[in-house]
Design a protein around this motif. Structure first.
Motif, PDB file in Angstrom:
ATOM      1  N   ALA A 148      -0.775  10.421   0.035  1.00  0.00           N
ATOM      2  CA  ALA A 148      -0.123   9.632   1.081  1.00  0.00           C
ATOM      3  C   ALA A 148      -0.399   8.141   0.898  1.00  0.00           C
ATOM      4  CB  ALA A 148      -0.616  10.096   2.454  1.00  0.00           C
ATOM      5  N   SER A 149      -1.599   7.805   0.472  1.00  0.00           N
ATOM      6  CA  SER A 149      -1.940   6.402   0.259  1.00  0.00           C
ATOM      7  C   SER A 149      -1.135   5.799  -0.877  1.00  0.00           C
ATOM      8  CB  SER A 149      -3.442   6.275  -0.037  1.00  0.00           C
ATOM      9  OG  SER A 149      -4.212   6.738   1.047  1.00  0.00           O
ATOM     10  N   ARG A 150      -0.965   6.566  -1.931  1.00  0.00           N
ATOM     11  CA  ARG A 150      -0.169   6.073  -3.072  1.00  0.00           C
ATOM     12  C   ARG A 150       1.270   5.812  -2.647  1.00  0.00           C
ATOM     13  NH1 ARG A 150      -0.157   5.425  -8.401  1.00  0.00           N
ATOM     14  NH2 ARG A 150      -2.383   5.912  -8.498  1.00  0.00           N
ATOM     15  N   VAL A 151       1.845   6.722  -1.895  1.00  0.00           N
ATOM     16  CA  VAL A 151       3.215   6.529  -1.429  1.00  0.00           C
ATOM     17  C   VAL A 151       3.301   5.295  -0.535  1.00  0.00           C
ATOM     18  CG1 VAL A 151       5.050   7.499   0.011  1.00  0.00           C
ATOM     19  CG2 VAL A 151       3.836   8.967  -1.616  1.00  0.00           C
ATOM     20  N   ALA A 152       2.351   5.165   0.385  1.00  0.00           N
ATOM     21  CA  ALA A 152       2.403   4.053   1.343  1.00  0.00           C
ATOM     22  C   ALA A 152       2.263   2.706   0.651  1.00  0.00           C
ATOM     23  CB  ALA A 152       1.307   4.222   2.393  1.00  0.00           C
ATOM     24  N   ILE A 153       1.272   2.566  -0.213  1.00  0.00           N
ATOM     25  CA  ILE A 153       1.008   1.264  -0.832  1.00  0.00           C
ATOM     26  C   ILE A 153       2.072   0.894  -1.851  1.00  0.00           C
ATOM     27  CG2 ILE A 153      -0.539   0.064  -2.444  1.00  0.00           C
ATOM     28  CD1 ILE A 153      -1.508  -0.084   0.377  1.00  0.00           C
ATOM     29  N   TYR A 154       2.360   1.802  -2.774  1.00  0.00           N
ATOM     30  CA  TYR A 154       3.209   1.444  -3.908  1.00  0.00           C
ATOM     31  C   TYR A 154       4.703   1.568  -3.646  1.00  0.00           C
ATOM     32  CZ  TYR A 154      -1.148   1.258  -6.507  1.00  0.00           C
ATOM     33  OH  TYR A 154      -2.414   0.929  -6.940  1.00  0.00           O
ATOM     34  N   ARG A 155       5.071   2.288  -2.574  1.00  0.00           N
ATOM     35  CA  ARG A 155       6.506   2.419  -2.290  1.00  0.00           C
ATOM     36  C   ARG A 155       6.949   1.679  -1.034  1.00  0.00           C
ATOM     37  NH1 ARG A 155       8.066   8.736  -3.740  1.00  0.00           N
ATOM     38  NH2 ARG A 155       7.137   8.771  -5.851  1.00  0.00           N
ATOM     39  N   PHE A 156       5.983   1.284  -0.197  1.00  0.00           N
ATOM     40  CA  PHE A 156       6.385   0.630   1.047  1.00  0.00           C
ATOM     41  C   PHE A 156       5.681  -0.707   1.279  1.00  0.00           C
ATOM     42  CE2 PHE A 156       6.198  -0.089   5.664  1.00  0.00           C
ATOM     43  CZ  PHE A 156       7.556  -0.010   5.972  1.00  0.00           C
ATOM     44  N   VAL A 157       4.350  -0.729   1.192  1.00  0.00           N
ATOM     45  CA  VAL A 157       3.606  -1.932   1.556  1.00  0.00           C
ATOM     46  C   VAL A 157       3.818  -3.053   0.543  1.00  0.00           C
ATOM     47  CG1 VAL A 157       1.310  -2.907   1.949  1.00  0.00           C
ATOM     48  CG2 VAL A 157       1.885  -0.650   2.874  1.00  0.00           C
ATOM     49  N   LEU A 158       3.499  -2.813  -0.721  1.00  0.00           N
ATOM     50  CA  LEU A 158       3.636  -3.871  -1.723  1.00  0.00           C
ATOM     51  C   LEU A 158       5.090  -4.294  -1.936  1.00  0.00           C
ATOM     52  CD1 LEU A 158       0.943  -2.941  -4.430  1.00  0.00           C
ATOM     53  CD2 LEU A 158       0.772  -4.518  -2.498  1.00  0.00           C
ATOM     54  N   PRO A 159       6.049  -3.353  -1.985  1.00  0.00           N
ATOM     55  CA  PRO A 159       7.440  -3.801  -2.145  1.00  0.00           C
ATOM     56  C   PRO A 159       7.934  -4.669  -0.982  1.00  0.00           C
ATOM     57  CG  PRO A 159       7.247  -1.485  -2.735  1.00  0.00           C
ATOM     58  CD  PRO A 159       5.947  -1.878  -2.102  1.00  0.00           C
ATOM     59  N   GLY A 160       7.315  -4.520   0.195  1.00  0.00           N
ATOM     60  CA  GLY A 160       7.756  -5.298   1.353  1.00  0.00           C
ATOM     61  C   GLY A 160       6.987  -6.589   1.559  1.00  0.00           C
ATOM     62  N   ALA A 161       6.027  -6.888   0.666  1.00  0.00           N
ATOM     63  CA  ALA A 161       5.211  -8.085   0.834  1.00  0.00           C
ATOM     64  C   ALA A 161       5.908  -9.303   0.226  1.00  0.00           C
ATOM     65  CB  ALA A 161       3.850  -7.882   0.186  1.00  0.00           C
ATOM     66  N   ARG A 162       5.921 -10.401   0.975  1.00  0.00           N
ATOM     67  CA  ARG A 162       6.459 -11.657   0.447  1.00  0.00           C
ATOM     68  C   ARG A 162       5.571 -12.164  -0.691  1.00  0.00           C
ATOM     69  NH1 ARG A 162       9.180 -15.993   2.960  1.00  0.00           N
ATOM     70  NH2 ARG A 162      10.073 -14.370   4.287  1.00  0.00           N
ATOM     71  N   HIS A 163       4.266 -11.922  -0.557  1.00  0.00           N
ATOM     72  CA  HIS A 163       3.333 -12.340  -1.595  1.00  0.00           C
ATOM     73  C   HIS A 163       2.148 -11.385  -1.586  1.00  0.00           C
ATOM     74  CE1 HIS A 163       2.484 -15.581  -4.473  1.00  0.00           C
ATOM     75  NE2 HIS A 163       1.197 -15.319  -4.251  1.00  0.00           N
ATOM     76  N   VAL A 164       1.505 -11.221  -2.742  1.00  0.00           N
ATOM     77  CA  VAL A 164       0.331 -10.359  -2.869  1.00  0.00           C
ATOM     78  C   VAL A 164      -0.795 -11.176  -3.503  1.00  0.00           C
ATOM     79  CG1 VAL A 164      -0.635  -8.244  -3.846  1.00  0.00           C
ATOM     80  CG2 VAL A 164       1.778  -8.304  -3.149  1.00  0.00           C
ATOM     81  N   PHE A 165      -1.881 -11.339  -2.770  1.00  0.00           N
ATOM     82  CA  PHE A 165      -3.086 -11.952  -3.330  1.00  0.00           C
ATOM     83  C   PHE A 165      -3.930 -10.842  -3.943  1.00  0.00           C
ATOM     84  CE2 PHE A 165      -1.946 -15.172  -0.141  1.00  0.00           C
ATOM     85  CZ  PHE A 165      -2.050 -16.329  -0.912  1.00  0.00           C
ATOM     86  N   VAL A 166      -4.382 -11.064  -5.163  1.00  0.00           N
ATOM     87  CA  VAL A 166      -5.161 -10.049  -5.870  1.00  0.00           C
ATOM     88  C   VAL A 166      -6.508 -10.633  -6.281  1.00  0.00           C
ATOM     89  CG1 VAL A 166      -3.147  -8.777  -6.668  1.00  0.00           C
ATOM     90  CG2 VAL A 166      -4.046 -10.655  -8.055  1.00  0.00           C
ATOM     91  N   GLN A 167      -7.415  -9.744  -6.714  1.00  0.00           N
ATOM     92  CA  GLN A 167      -8.787 -10.143  -6.987  1.00  0.00           C
ATOM     93  C   GLN A 167      -8.953 -10.873  -8.309  1.00  0.00           C
ATOM     94  OE1 GLN A 167     -11.681  -9.003  -4.688  1.00  0.00           O
ATOM     95  NE2 GLN A 167     -12.083 -10.963  -5.641  1.00  0.00           N
ATOM     96  N   SER A 168      -8.079 -10.593  -9.262  1.00  0.00           N
ATOM     97  CA  SER A 168      -8.264 -11.158 -10.593  1.00  0.00           C
ATOM     98  C   SER A 168      -6.943 -11.213 -11.336  1.00  0.00           C
ATOM     99  CB  SER A 168      -9.256 -10.299 -11.394  1.00  0.00           C
ATOM    100  OG  SER A 168      -8.712  -9.005 -11.615  1.00  0.00           O
TER     101      SER A 168
END
Length: 402
Positions: A148-168
């Motif tokens: 469920a986490s994989r579906v939520a993050i990679y199919r909904f949350v990240l695709p809907g983000a205007r920008h993604v801050f990452v660690q490295s």
């Protein structure tokens, strides 16, 4: 003043420098205020630090992890009493990431996601660890959470983000390889507070156990998942070639069980006279131990979970002018190459011990490394430098959204 509504998984008020310093001190300098929603801690609703960060609410309960999405939703509602935020940002949370994206869409403000750890892959590692003992009800629960986490993050949350801050940079490249737009990602590696890590302002600790010893330091948490017993492998190698070496492990474990495990390992290997495990220390005391060290160690296990990380300890060593030995995860390899203030070797006991001995035996090389570290950190990895870079991204996003 622009405003960010920021949902975090940390206790409040925050203690992590990349939340506390970056958003409480640096962002207000650029006209960006932050309202935090988190879990644990005091739930103090007063501004912290003064004027820079406002704690909307926190959840203090043993059921915090279960109730967190509901609490985050209530926090979002409470935050709206202070007015409509200019953007909604969620850090390392999955259900609340979904909630944040939906809320941002309803409010017609940008949604931003901050990923400091590959949390989905962490769930999958936990699932697989449990699966080795059999695929029962517990395994099924963890397997469902991972899916469920994989579906939520990679199919909904990240695709809907205007920008993604990452660690490295490595994490940005890793996400780009999954198909996400590299141009919408910004790497914000771990940094240090320049004033706090100014060696001139740190008093060396007065501990007679260090007197007359060649002190080597590990500053940070210990855990089985981090393969912290590797430090003892290195200490064993060092003892064979130089019995005056003392490895100081200045840090705590996430649980009493893990601390007991480390102490048992030290005793089992007969390293009591060669390893000093301090346990938890106030930060100023820990730094007092650090400045008595000749070499700092930063071994980080290779693999999906840690290859995309940005360890703080190596940057802390360099800021304090401590010559360092680190292994070759991408961010550490980059820092060593750019700074020229340490040695980068594979995470193997032999090469690590050899690199430490090289620095202990070559005073000129160690002194050269010590001089290179602080100016590198000052120009690349302090939070005022990182804050300036992050503020530019917010300015661009928030200007485009108006």
């Amino acid at each position: 003043m622009r405003s960010i509504l920021f949902v975090v998984r940390d206790p409040l008020p925050p203690i992590r420098a990349d939340v506390r310093t970056l958003f409480g001190t640096e962002m207000p300098r650029y006209g960006v205020a932050t309202e935090l929603v988190g879990q644990g801690g005091s739930g103090d609703a007063s501004p912290w630090p003064a004027g820079g960060m406002h704690v909307v609410g926190s959840l203090k309960s043993r059921f915090a992890s279960v109730c967190a999405p509901l609490w985050d939703m209530l926090g979002l509602v409470r935050a709206l009493r202070h007015g409509r935020p200019d953007c909604i940002q969620v850090r390392d949370k999955i259900a609340s990431g979904v909630l944040g994206r939906v809320a941002a869409a309803l409010l017609r403000v940008p949604f931003i996601y901050w990923m400091s750890f590959p949390i989905v892959e962490g769930f999958e590692v936990r699932r697989d660890d449990i699966g080795r003992a059999g695929r029962g009800v517990k395994w099924m629960g963890h397997a469902l959470r991972a899916w469920a986490s994989r579906v939520a993050i990679y199919r909904f949350v990240l695709p809907g983000a205007r920008h993604v801050f990452v660690q490295s940079v490595a994490m940005a490249d890793w996400l780009a390889a999954k198909g996400f737009d590299r141009s919408t990602m910004t790497a914000v590696p771990m940094g240090v507070d320049a004033q706090l890590f100014d060696r001139a302002g740190v008093d060396p600790v007065d501990d007679p156990r260090l007197d007359g010893r060649r002190v080597v330091l590990y500053l940070g948490r210990i855990a089985r998942s981090r393969r912290s017993d590797f430090l003892l492998d290195v200490a064993d190698k060092l003892r064979e070639k130089n019995p005056d070496v003392l490895l100081v492990i200045a840090g705590d474990a996430p649980s009493d069980d893990e601390m007991a495990w480390m102490r048992r390992e030290i005793a089992r290997r007969g390293l009591d006279g060669h390893v000093l495990l301090t346990g938890w220390l106030p930060q100023r005391t820990a730094l007092g131990y650090a400045v008595r060290a000749e070499v700092g160690l930063s071994p980080i296990p290779r693999g999906t979970l840690f290859d995309v990380s940005s360890p703080t300890k190596l940057v802390e060593y360099l800021a304090l002018g401590i010559p360092s030995v680190a292994n070759d995860i991408p961010d550490q390899k980059l820092v060593i190459a750019e700074s020229g203030a340490g040695l980068c070797v594979p995470m193997e006991a032999g090469p690590f011990a050899d690199a430490v001995l090289q620095l202990l035996n070559d005073g000129a090389l160690a002194a050269e490394f010590a001089l290179r570290g602080p100016p590198y950190v000052t120009s690349h990895r302090t939070y005022d430098i990182l804050g300036n870079n992050v503020a530019k991204i917010y300015k661009k996003i928030l200007t485009e959204s108006t």
